[in-house]
Motif scaffolding. Structure first.
Motif, short mmCIF file in Angstrom:
data_model
loop_
_atom_site.label_atom_id
_atom_site.label_comp_id
_atom_site.label_asym_id
_atom_site.label_seq_id
_atom_site.Cartn_x
_atom_site.Cartn_y
_atom_site.Cartn_z
N VAL A 79 0.87 -1.17 0.00
CA VAL A 79 0.00 0.00 0.00
C VAL A 79 0.91 1.22 0.00
O VAL A 79 1.93 1.26 0.69
CB VAL A 79 -0.96 0.02 1.22
CG1 VAL A 79 -0.21 -0.01 2.54
CG2 VAL A 79 -1.91 1.21 1.16
N VAL A 80 0.56 2.19 -0.82
CA VAL A 80 1.27 3.48 -0.87
C VAL A 80 0.32 4.52 -0.32
O VAL A 80 -0.85 4.60 -0.73
CB VAL A 80 1.68 3.83 -2.32
CG1 VAL A 80 2.43 5.17 -2.34
CG2 VAL A 80 2.54 2.73 -2.92
N VAL A 87 -0.96 4.10 8.15
CA VAL A 87 -0.15 2.93 7.78
C VAL A 87 1.34 3.17 8.02
O VAL A 87 2.11 2.22 8.13
CB VAL A 87 -0.39 2.48 6.32
CG1 VAL A 87 -1.84 2.16 6.06
CG2 VAL A 87 0.15 3.47 5.31
N SER A 88 1.75 4.42 8.12
CA SER A 88 3.17 4.72 8.30
C SER A 88 3.73 4.20 9.62
O SER A 88 4.94 4.01 9.75
CB SER A 88 3.42 6.23 8.19
OG SER A 88 2.80 6.91 9.27
N VAL A 89 2.86 3.93 10.61
CA VAL A 89 3.34 3.45 11.91
C VAL A 89 3.40 1.92 11.98
O VAL A 89 3.84 1.37 12.99
CB VAL A 89 2.49 4.00 13.07
CG1 VAL A 89 2.54 5.51 13.10
CG2 VAL A 89 1.05 3.50 13.00
N LEU A 95 -5.85 -6.14 4.66
CA LEU A 95 -6.98 -5.48 3.99
C LEU A 95 -7.97 -4.93 5.00
O LEU A 95 -8.58 -3.88 4.77
CB LEU A 95 -7.67 -6.45 3.02
CG LEU A 95 -6.87 -6.82 1.77
CD1 LEU A 95 -7.63 -7.83 0.93
CD2 LEU A 95 -6.52 -5.59 0.94
N ASP A 96 -8.13 -5.61 6.13
CA ASP A 96 -9.02 -5.08 7.17
C ASP A 96 -8.54 -3.71 7.66
O ASP A 96 -9.34 -2.83 7.96
CB ASP A 96 -9.12 -6.04 8.36
CG ASP A 96 -10.05 -7.22 8.07
OD1 ASP A 96 -10.81 -7.15 7.08
OD2 ASP A 96 -10.01 -8.20 8.84
N ASP A 97 -7.21 -3.56 7.75
CA ASP A 97 -6.66 -2.26 8.18
C ASP A 97 -7.01 -1.15 7.19
O ASP A 97 -7.03 0.02 7.55
CB ASP A 97 -5.13 -2.32 8.30
CG ASP A 97 -4.66 -3.30 9.36
OD1 ASP A 97 -5.37 -3.47 10.36
OD2 ASP A 97 -3.59 -3.90 9.17
N LEU A 98 -7.25 -1.53 5.93
CA LEU A 98 -7.50 -0.54 4.87
C LEU A 98 -8.98 -0.38 4.58
O LEU A 98 -9.35 0.37 3.67
CB LEU A 98 -6.76 -0.96 3.60
CG LEU A 98 -5.25 -1.16 3.75
CD1 LEU A 98 -4.64 -1.69 2.45
CD2 LEU A 98 -4.57 0.12 4.19
N ILE A 138 -5.45 5.89 -0.97
CA ILE A 138 -4.32 4.97 -0.94
C ILE A 138 -4.19 4.32 -2.31
O ILE A 138 -5.10 4.38 -3.13
CB ILE A 138 -4.49 3.87 0.13
CG1 ILE A 138 -5.76 3.04 -0.16
CG2 ILE A 138 -4.50 4.47 1.54
CD1 ILE A 138 -5.87 1.77 0.66
N LEU A 139 -3.07 3.68 -2.51
CA LEU A 139 -2.77 2.99 -3.76
C LEU A 139 -2.19 1.64 -3.40
O LEU A 139 -1.36 1.55 -2.49
CB LEU A 139 -1.76 3.82 -4.56
CG LEU A 139 -1.15 3.25 -5.83
CD1 LEU A 139 -2.22 3.06 -6.89
CD2 LEU A 139 -0.06 4.17 -6.34
#
Length: 197
Positions: A79-80, A87-89, A95-98, A138-139
């Protein structure tokens, strides 16, 4: 009269694939000219089927009808996101996080998001990275594509529950050019001596 030079051997490579090592070996071993041709994932098969490419490093899956294909290596999906995104941490995400995030470029991910995650017009990966760098959406792309478009204002993290994508070497079944076998030998790591034998 000088000997007639053969037409260049044309090898396509999909965005993110890196043919340079193999091309270098080819150029050391062969007098035949080699031309590397960048192609998009949408066009990776077209060049093979219309004869403008002899071989192509493709991102699987491809339509195997009339094509040979050797899987070469897998790529981790990442993921970008903007550097201040949650997400940086994390070291990696699922996928659940997103869930609930806006996916800026759906066709690049191999993931089918829900309808409410699809609000973006078509755009290039470069443009999509610029959008997420601005803190919007996100990407999800293969790691090699993310590296190609890396910027200081984005982060990338592996998505652990997405399957990897595979890079393969493809060519037409009826392509009998002996240089096809030479290039396969190089990709498979055969020495110059063994490829001659």
């Amino acid at each position: 009269m000088p000997p007639e030079r053969s037409a260049p051997f044309r090898v396509g490579f999909v965005t993110g694939a890196t043919p340079d090592k193999w091309a270098g070996i080819w150029r050391r071993r062969s007098q035949d000219p080699l031309e590397l041709v960048p192609v998009t994932e949408a066009d990776q098969e077209r060049g093979l089927r219309d004869g403008s490419l002899d071989m192509c490093l493709v991102r699987l899956p491809v339509d195997r009808d009339g094509l040979h294909c050797i899987p070469l290596y897998d790529e981790v999906p990442v993921v970008v996101a903007g550097q201040d995104h949650l997400v940086s941490v994390a070291d990696e995400v699922t996928l659940d996080d997103l869930d609930g995030e806006q996916l800026v470029l759906p066709h690049a991910s191999g993931w089918t998001p829900s309808a409410d995650q699809l609000d973006w017009p078509p755009m290039s990966v470069r443009d999509a990275v610029e959008v997420v760098a601005g803190g919007t959406g996100i990407l999800i792309v293969p790691m090699s594509v993310a590296r190609l478009h890396h910027r200081k204002d984005v982060v990338q993290r592996p998505v652990s529950d997405l399957p990897p994508t595979t890079i393969g070497l493809a060519w037409l079944v009826d392509n009998e050019d002996e240089r096809v076998q030479t290039f396969i030998g190089i990709v498979r790591g055969r020495t110059a001596r063994s490829s001659r034998e």
